[in-house]
Design a protein around this motif. Sequence first.
Motif, PDB file in Angstrom:
ATOM      1  N   ASN A 152      -3.685   6.315  -2.901  1.00 23.72           N
ATOM      2  CA  ASN A 152      -4.074   5.102  -2.171  1.00 23.72           C
ATOM      3  C   ASN A 152      -3.886   3.842  -3.023  1.00 23.72           C
ATOM      4  O   ASN A 152      -4.732   2.946  -3.044  1.00 23.72           O
TER       5      ASN A 152
ATOM      6  N   LYS B  54       3.250   9.914   1.970  1.00 21.30           N
ATOM      7  CA  LYS B  54       4.604  10.477   1.927  1.00 21.30           C
ATOM      8  C   LYS B  54       5.364   9.948   0.711  1.00 21.30           C
ATOM      9  O   LYS B  54       6.018  10.713  -0.012  1.00 21.30           O
TER      10      LYS B  54
ATOM     11  N   GLN C  40       0.848  -1.186   0.000  1.00 25.60           N
ATOM     12  CA  GLN C  40       0.000   0.000   0.000  1.00 25.60           C
ATOM     13  C   GLN C  40       0.884   1.236   0.000  1.00 25.60           C
ATOM     14  O   GLN C  40       1.793   1.370   0.824  1.00 25.60           O
TER      15      GLN C  40
ATOM     16  N   ASP D 242       1.867   4.765   0.832  1.00 25.39           N
ATOM     17  CA  ASP D 242       1.506   5.815   1.786  1.00 25.39           C
ATOM     18  C   ASP D 242       1.669   7.189   1.136  1.00 25.39           C
ATOM     19  O   ASP D 242       2.341   7.337   0.108  1.00 25.39           O
TER      20      ASP D 242
ATOM     21  N   LYS E  36      -2.934   0.273  -3.981  1.00 27.45           N
ATOM     22  CA  LYS E  36      -2.832  -0.980  -3.247  1.00 27.45           C
ATOM     23  C   LYS E  36      -2.598  -2.121  -4.230  1.00 27.45           C
ATOM     24  O   LYS E  36      -3.153  -2.130  -5.329  1.00 27.45           O
TER      25      LYS E  36
END
Length: 507
Positions: free
Chosen positions: A272, A191, A187, A189, A274
């Motif tokens: 986001n 940052k 996933q 993030d 994934k």
Amino acid sequence: MVQIDFSTPRLQSFNGIFLIFFTDIAKRVKQNIYILAIPFLQKNLFNNYGTYIYIGLALLVILQFVFSYLSYKKFKFSIQEDAFHLDSGVIKLSHIEIPFERIQNINLQQNVLQQLLNVVGFDIETAGEGTAEIKIKALDKEFANALKAKLIEEKNKVQGAELNLDEDKTSEITEQTPSKEDTLLFQLDFKTLIKVGISSNLFKGVGLLLAFLAYLYNFIMDFLTTIFDLNLEEDFKNRIPETLSFISLVIIVVFIAGFLITVLTTVLKYYNLKIFKNQQNYEVVYGLFKRENKVIKKTKTQIFEIRTNPVKELFKIRSVFVSQASSKQLTEKQKIGLVGLSKENLGILFHSLFHLELSDLNYELSRSQPRLFFRYFYKNLAIVIGLSAAAYFVYFNWVSIVGLIIILLGLSWIAFLRVKKSSIGFNSDLISIRKGSIDTKFKIIEIHKLQSVRLSRNIFQQYNGHADLNLETASGTVTIEYLKVKEAVELLNYFIYKVESTDKGWI
């Protein structure tokens, strides 16, 4: 879970009416943007014919809504014993049948309008197709997931019957249906997503900005010239060259804005992100306003492309773009992008797809020859000559001359880097093709998935003993330029031997 009878022909979600309507309206506006702009370029048109214009636009909107509603009512799909069936069309009716064994991927996606209407798009890709053969614009998410599971189940049944599998193999296929929850492998993030945006191609954002500014400039110039009969171009010619600070400021603003556009578009696209592991496949989900849901299949994967650059190296991240089997050369948008991967994540993904350790690979290398530089140089020289001709007729002085020289030097430097990085490596299983200038791209292809290998030599290469090697896969052609002809022939013979002597399939 409530059992759904998919054999009964079904419509899309009711909200699909509005989705189809707004989508069609946007398409019509895009197709007729110049015609729609005419009233705004005529000084007294609204004063004289405003009522008729508004009535005409209202009638067109009403007719479009009626057409969209009929399109919604005529669009019906079902699952029968033999295939997935789809009827569509308002004036020209069509009926499509997709046998279950031809289904390759099923992708769910949501753009911003679909999110507002609480529906998802449902795409079915078939063997050999570069784009989805079936596109359903609006389904309830729960229904879409159930439909996807049902199609995968039917596909596995057909595969089991065709192969006449024993009980153990049949149970193995049954487990590939999404009855179990997928395992979250990675996933992205926020940052790391920002790092991906910062390390992305700056020139893409600059190019988008320049294209927008050029369109805006032409529109404003046409508008002011038509309405007020002004000639601003002559005024610009007399004022802009008066100070280099203005030019420098424009360049700085363009690059800063281009940088911000690049970061923003990257964040919106890959928000986001994934990656889920499901048996031998990967499911990739990403996007803020447009949610994409795509599946990477080991058997369908043709080109595994790793991208890096000095900034990515600093951030210790990589980007991967996967090209899957298609009936034509894939565009950049059709590749499946996995960004912000660490070295460990990249190794896990590569091992799962190829059953090899990325860090342990060794290749025999053949490099493009220095003569390749002249091919790029002559192309760049043609660009500079074209810009010089444009500058001569628009405005030609020492500033434009210096600018043209800087452009030529910059393009020559990029050409030098491209030649320096261009190479092909191979071992008993894989081909690795290295390309790039500032960015570096490694395209990895399994040798048994090559569909054809050929040499091409122009008249200059025939004279100086060089050749281009073209590798064709089911997702497009990759070319290695300016190899020594002896090396190119040896590579061609080796790849043909490996393809003909293997019992592995390309898909």
